[in-house]
Design an enzyme around this catalytic site. Structure first.
Site, short mmCIF file in Angstrom:
data_model
loop_
_atom_site.label_atom_id
_atom_site.label_comp_id
_atom_site.label_asym_id
_atom_site.label_seq_id
_atom_site.Cartn_x
_atom_site.Cartn_y
_atom_site.Cartn_z
N ALA A 8 0.81 -1.23 -0.07
CA ALA A 8 0.20 -0.11 0.02
C ALA A 8 0.69 1.16 -0.03
O ALA A 8 1.37 1.57 1.10
CB ALA A 8 -1.07 0.03 1.24
N GLN A 38 -7.95 -5.78 -47.58
CA GLN A 38 -6.65 -5.55 -47.44
C GLN A 38 -6.52 -4.49 -45.94
O GLN A 38 -5.58 -4.72 -45.29
CB GLN A 38 -6.23 -4.68 -48.66
CG GLN A 38 -4.81 -4.10 -48.37
CD GLN A 38 -3.64 -5.11 -48.31
OE1 GLN A 38 -3.77 -6.12 -48.93
NE2 GLN A 38 -2.79 -4.76 -47.77
N LEU A 71 -15.29 -6.32 -34.62
CA LEU A 71 -16.36 -6.97 -33.93
C LEU A 71 -17.79 -6.35 -34.17
O LEU A 71 -18.88 -7.12 -33.93
CB LEU A 71 -16.00 -7.59 -32.84
CG LEU A 71 -15.40 -8.99 -32.82
CD1 LEU A 71 -13.82 -9.06 -33.46
CD2 LEU A 71 -15.42 -9.80 -31.51
N GLU A 90 1.38 1.10 -11.38
CA GLU A 90 2.72 1.20 -11.41
C GLU A 90 3.17 2.02 -12.11
O GLU A 90 4.45 2.19 -12.88
CB GLU A 90 3.71 -0.37 -11.56
CG GLU A 90 3.21 -1.03 -10.71
CD GLU A 90 4.13 -2.38 -10.74
OE1 GLU A 90 5.16 -2.34 -10.96
OE2 GLU A 90 3.89 -3.52 -10.30
N GLY A 91 2.64 3.44 -12.08
CA GLY A 91 3.12 4.56 -12.93
C GLY A 91 2.36 4.55 -14.09
O GLY A 91 2.61 3.86 -15.00
C1 FAD Z 1 -6.08 -1.90 -10.94
C2 FAD Z 1 -5.25 -0.99 -9.98
C3 FAD Z 1 -4.42 -1.58 -9.25
C4 FAD Z 1 -3.58 -0.83 -8.19
N1 FAD Z 1 -2.88 -1.43 -7.24
C5 FAD Z 1 -2.19 -0.77 -6.33
C6 FAD Z 1 -1.46 -1.40 -5.27
O1 FAD Z 1 -1.70 -2.79 -4.88
N2 FAD Z 1 -0.88 -0.64 -4.38
C7 FAD Z 1 -0.83 0.79 -4.37
O2 FAD Z 1 -0.09 1.28 -3.47
N3 FAD Z 1 -1.31 1.41 -5.57
C8 FAD Z 1 -2.09 0.56 -6.48
N4 FAD Z 1 -2.81 1.20 -7.56
C9 FAD Z 1 -2.75 2.86 -7.38
C10 FAD Z 1 -1.97 3.22 -8.63
O3 FAD Z 1 -0.71 3.04 -8.35
C11 FAD Z 1 -2.42 4.79 -8.92
O4 FAD Z 1 -3.94 4.77 -9.39
C12 FAD Z 1 -1.36 5.37 -9.93
O5 FAD Z 1 -0.29 5.68 -9.35
C13 FAD Z 1 -2.23 6.53 -10.44
O6 FAD Z 1 -2.58 7.52 -9.51
P1 FAD Z 1 -3.98 8.51 -9.48
O7 FAD Z 1 -4.90 7.34 -9.86
O8 FAD Z 1 -4.12 9.00 -8.19
O9 FAD Z 1 -3.84 9.37 -10.61
P2 FAD Z 1 -3.37 10.81 -10.60
O10 FAD Z 1 -1.83 10.73 -9.97
O11 FAD Z 1 -4.17 11.71 -9.97
O12 FAD Z 1 -3.11 11.10 -12.07
C14 FAD Z 1 -4.26 11.10 -12.89
C15 FAD Z 1 -4.02 11.53 -14.28
O13 FAD Z 1 -2.82 12.78 -14.37
C16 FAD Z 1 -1.75 12.32 -14.87
N5 FAD Z 1 -0.52 13.06 -14.24
C17 FAD Z 1 -0.39 13.04 -12.95
N6 FAD Z 1 0.80 13.73 -12.65
C18 FAD Z 1 1.20 14.23 -13.94
C19 FAD Z 1 2.44 15.13 -14.33
N7 FAD Z 1 3.19 15.53 -13.49
N8 FAD Z 1 2.42 15.48 -15.64
C20 FAD Z 1 1.39 14.81 -16.45
N9 FAD Z 1 0.50 13.97 -16.30
C21 FAD Z 1 0.28 13.57 -14.92
C22 FAD Z 1 -1.68 10.76 -14.65
O14 FAD Z 1 -0.91 10.13 -15.63
C23 FAD Z 1 -3.31 10.19 -14.78
O15 FAD Z 1 -3.41 10.33 -16.33
C24 FAD Z 1 -3.50 0.67 -8.39
C25 FAD Z 1 -4.21 1.18 -9.39
C26 FAD Z 1 -5.10 0.46 -10.14
C27 FAD Z 1 -6.13 1.17 -11.47
#
Ligand code: FAD
Length: 395
Positions: A137, A292, A351, A376-377
């Site tokens: 987490a 094609q 489809l 993971e980013g």
């Molecule tokens: C299916 C799933 C499983 C996950 N599992 C885990 C887990 O086991 N443990 C854990 O700790 N987390 C987990 N996560 C969380 C995940 O790591 C975060 O969702 C992810 O890091 C993105 O953070 P956020 O959703 O808060 O989006 P935000 O950080 O709020 O970003 C929103 C949007 O803004 C963009 N953005 C943000 N900052 C910038 C910037 N500086 N420049 C340009 N664009 C930017 C992002 O690319 C994104 O498109 C999980 C998420 C999902 C969807």
């Protein structure tokens, strides 16, 4: 560069393809259609345990090498790890995360834990009698991409640390024996203030677990929870006191991610390959193969998926040789989900309503693959990492 793998890993790959066909795909579809994670007591997990899944890569000191007892999805090299990740995700990516075992929590315990901590937290995963899980987490409601912004606080109180904060999206955290929780000992220190604590199930103040709804990867639970004056024994600080003094916490977390990104790239390619197979099958059955434009789109998807796979293999090859691979790992993670999304979107287009009606695999793949662009980013964040690497700025 040599992307060959051992005979043992080759066999593991073949075995995974069989298990994927017989078990992963049906279980993943079942969870998706029910729009709920597979319950922890689902017989699927018992069957997987019997097949060798759900185990740790850790071995007690002095244990002899026991390649034969390694789980079917645990590879002997990072390159083999990418190939196994691709094959597993071809059959069902959500099941890969739902799988019992220490999960994402294993890497920080292995990389940062003291010998005693490894023994304590990973030995339950050596030969478990029933399916058990670990979790990781980092993300918080206000800190996703910018992990340096986490606000969960850890304050020392005698023989304990008191944790306060909220976490989000932690895979399997509701059913886990323990969760590796990242917190800051001093927000003013930024990344240098991060530490990892192993919070065991049932610890008072580790509460409010809620399983979130997701558009895809529904087979596993994504959990939000709170830490309310949660008292964690000092011996659960990963790495112990000396590690705490070394201020190497953030690096530990990033190592978890750099190791995982090539495999995530492989997983995205696996989903894309599954989508492409559905498109090819449909094009043949519907008599569209002679067109094609259809063949062009299929060729383009295949080419992009292959390129993304090569990037993932290159990043893994570097990891196997301990060559710093932050930029290559980010390239793989940025490229593969985009290529896979394109393959899925093309499948949906080809489809038509056969795919859109909600009962076809292609529609599930399309939902599943989007989540891989986030975990993971996100793709955007990978592009920032790469750009900083190009101008030689630290990441
Ligand atoms: C299916 C799933 C499983 C996950 N599992 C885990 C887990 O086991 N443990 C854990 O700790 N987390 C987990 N996560 C969380 C995940 O790591 C975060 O969702 C992810 O890091 C993105 O953070 P956020 O959703 O808060 O989006 P935000 O950080 O709020 O970003 C929103 C949007 O803004 C963009 N953005 C943000 N900052 C910038 C910037 N500086 N420049 C340009 N664009 C930017 C992002 O690319 C994104 O498109 C999980 C998420 C999902 C969807």
């Amino acid at each position: 560069m040599d992307y060959s793998i051992s005979t043992e890993d080759r066999r593991r790959l073949e075995r995974l393809a069989e298990i994927g066909h017989d078990e992963f795909r049906p279980a993943g579809l079942r969870a998706d259609r029910a729009a709920a994670p597979l319950p922890a007591d689902d017989p699927f997990f018992e069957r997987m345990l019997a097949l060798g899944f759900g185990r740790t890569a850790w071995r007690p000191q002095g244990a002899t090498a026991d390649d034969a007892t390694r789980a079917p999805n645990k590879a002997g090299s990072a390159v083999a790890g990418v190939l196994l990740a691709e094959e597993g995700a071809y059959w069902d990516r959500g099941i890969g995360v739902a799988m019992c075992g220490p999960g994402l929590g294993e890497s920080p315990v292995l990389g940062m834990g003291t010998p005693e901590q490894k023994e304590r937290f990973l030995s339950p995963f050596l030969a478990p009698a029933r399916p058990v899980w670990g979790a990781f987490a980092m993300s918080e409601p206000g800190a996703g991409s910018d992990v340096a912004a986490i606000r969960t606080r850890a304050v020392r109180d005698g023989g304990h640390w008191i944790l306060n904060g909220a976490k989000a999206w932690s895979g399997n955290a509701h059913r886990a024996l323990w969760t590796v929780v990242w917190a800051t000992v001093d927000p003013a220190l930024g990344r240098g203030g991060h530490r990892a604590f192993v919070v065991e199930r049932g610890t008072p103040g580790f509460e409010g677990h809620r399983i979130e709804k997701k558009m895809g990867l529904r087979a596993y639970e994504s959990v939000s929870f709170f830490l309310n004056d949660c008292r964690v024994p000092a011996e659960n600080l990963l790495g112990g006191e000396s590690y705490y003094q070394s201020r190497a916490g953030f690096k530990g977390a990033m190592n978890t991610f750099n190791a995982g990104r090539p495999a995530i790239g492989g997983m995205a390619v696996g989903i894309g390959r599954a989508a492409l197979d559905e498109s090819v099958r449909f094009a043949r059955d519907a008599g569209l193969w002679g067109r094609q434009r259809v063949r062009d789109r299929i060729e383009r998807s295949r080419r992009r998926l292959k390129s993304a796979m090569l990037l993932a293999l290159k990043a893994a090859w570097m990891a196997d040789r301990k060559i710093p691979n932050a930029v290559e790992a980010s390239m793989a993670k940025a490229a593969a989900p985009v290529a896979a999304l394109e393959a899925c979107a093309f499948g949906m287009e080809l489809l038509g309503m056969t795919g859109g009606a909600g009962e076809h695999l292609i529609e599930k793949l399309h939902r599943d693959v989007k989540a891989l662009d986030i975990v993971e980013g996100t793709g955007q964040i990978q592009r920032i990492v790469m750009a900083r690497g190009l101008v030689k700025l630290p990441n």
